[in-house]
Motif scaffolding. Structure first.
Motif, mmCIF file in Angstrom:
data_model
loop_
_atom_site.group_PDB
_atom_site.id
_atom_site.type_symbol
_atom_site.label_atom_id
_atom_site.label_comp_id
_atom_site.label_asym_id
_atom_site.label_seq_id
_atom_site.Cartn_x
_atom_site.Cartn_y
_atom_site.Cartn_z
ATOM 1 N N ALA A 23 0.687 -1.674 -0.163
ATOM 2 C CA ALA A 23 -0.239 0.387 0.260
ATOM 3 C C ALA A 23 1.116 1.546 -0.182
ATOM 4 O O ALA A 23 0.420 2.529 -0.681
ATOM 5 C CB ALA A 23 -1.134 0.195 1.549
ATOM 6 N N GLU A 165 -7.130 -3.453 5.133
ATOM 7 C CA GLU A 165 -7.730 -3.051 4.204
ATOM 8 C C GLU A 165 -8.533 -1.600 5.138
ATOM 9 O O GLU A 165 -7.336 0.023 4.355
ATOM 10 C CB GLU A 165 -8.526 -2.643 3.442
ATOM 11 C CG GLU A 165 -9.452 -2.155 2.507
ATOM 12 C CD GLU A 165 -11.045 -3.139 1.359
ATOM 13 O OE1 GLU A 165 -11.404 -1.591 1.468
ATOM 14 O OE2 GLU A 165 -10.992 -3.903 1.311
ATOM 15 N N ALA A 166 -8.626 -1.396 6.093
ATOM 16 C CA ALA A 166 -8.773 0.156 6.561
ATOM 17 C C ALA A 166 -7.501 0.835 7.279
ATOM 18 O O ALA A 166 -7.545 1.458 7.401
ATOM 19 C CB ALA A 166 -9.779 -0.203 7.626
ATOM 20 N N CYS A 168 -4.433 0.090 6.493
ATOM 21 C CA CYS A 168 -3.536 1.473 5.218
ATOM 22 C C CYS A 168 -4.347 2.181 4.722
ATOM 23 O O CYS A 168 -2.983 2.948 4.481
ATOM 24 C CB CYS A 168 -3.468 -0.001 4.348
ATOM 25 S SG CYS A 168 -2.513 -1.225 4.544
ATOM 26 N N ASP A 169 -5.839 2.016 4.491
ATOM 27 C CA ASP A 169 -6.014 3.230 3.888
ATOM 28 C C ASP A 169 -6.072 4.723 5.044
ATOM 29 O O ASP A 169 -5.745 5.283 4.895
ATOM 30 C CB ASP A 169 -7.842 3.119 3.593
ATOM 31 C CG ASP A 169 -7.846 2.187 2.568
ATOM 32 O OD1 ASP A 169 -7.272 2.283 2.173
ATOM 33 O OD2 ASP A 169 -8.718 1.956 3.071
ATOM 34 N N GLN A 173 -3.220 8.113 4.739
ATOM 35 C CA GLN A 173 -4.337 9.066 4.654
ATOM 36 C C GLN A 173 -3.540 10.067 6.075
ATOM 37 O O GLN A 173 -2.800 11.399 5.963
ATOM 38 C CB GLN A 173 -5.608 9.451 5.111
ATOM 39 C CG GLN A 173 -6.412 10.468 5.263
ATOM 40 C CD GLN A 173 -7.894 10.009 5.504
ATOM 41 O OE1 GLN A 173 -8.023 9.375 6.304
ATOM 42 N NE2 GLN A 173 -8.612 11.069 5.553
#
Length: 180
Positions: A23, A165-166, A168-169, A173
């Motif tokens: 990511a 997934e959450a 990495c996002d 950010q």
């Protein structure tokens, strides 16, 4: 941004290293594998040996000044080894003292507890760390991802591989905001 991925020579949960690494790389960052020893680190799929990864830099020969952020992958053994290494604990603490963003998943907050940086912070982790985090002055929550703004830096935490997934996002950010 150069991002340090700090792991012990053995015991990192492989997916918690490889997914955030990918990511970060896909987002244009430069991930750097930092460990307590030169050579290779042994990844694990839970308790089974998985792949090995080449160490880029060694704690004690590098510093938080060289990086824009820090990612701490989990695995049960990985943070347990790291928290016994004085240089690794100091490396982690330096990111907090310098106000640089940090992301930790699963069992990785054990290293944060050892670095004495959870006091006054709200974070999540693998559930078995709840008491350790509370005893270290932090507040534990059962959430997929938690971003804590307490202090000069932001801390991103997640509970487990299912939250990747959450995780990495969120850390991408936060790290992008820190880069300005």
């Amino acid at each position: 941004m150069r991002i340090a991925f700090l792991v012990a020579p053995e015991g990192v949960e492989q997916v918690e290293l490889t997914e955030p690494w990918k990511a970060a790389k896909d987002a244009g960052h430069e991930p750097v594998l930092v460990s307590t020893e030169a050579g290779k680190v042994q990844g694990f799929n839970h308790l089974d040996k998985a792949d090995t990864f080449d160490v880029d830099e060694v704690v004690g020969e590098t510093s938080a000044n060289s990086f824009g952020g820090l990612v701490l992958p989990g695995g049960v053994a990985n943070p347990d080894f790291l928290r016994l290494d004085e240089k690794a604990v100091g490396f982690v603490k330096d990111f907090f003292e310098q106000g640089r963003p940090v992301a930790a998943i699963c069992h990785a907050p054990w290293t944060l507890v050892e670095a004495d940086v959870v006091r006054g912070r709200v974070l999540t982790s693998w559930p078995s760390l709840k008491t350790d985090i509370r005893n270290a002055g932090g507040t534990w929550v059962d959430e997929q991802v938690k971003i804590c703004d307490h202090g000069p830096n932001q801390l991103v935490t997640s509970r487990k591989p299912d939250d990747l997934e959450a995780f990495c996002d969120a850390f991408l950010q936060v790290f992008a905001q820190a880069a300005g």
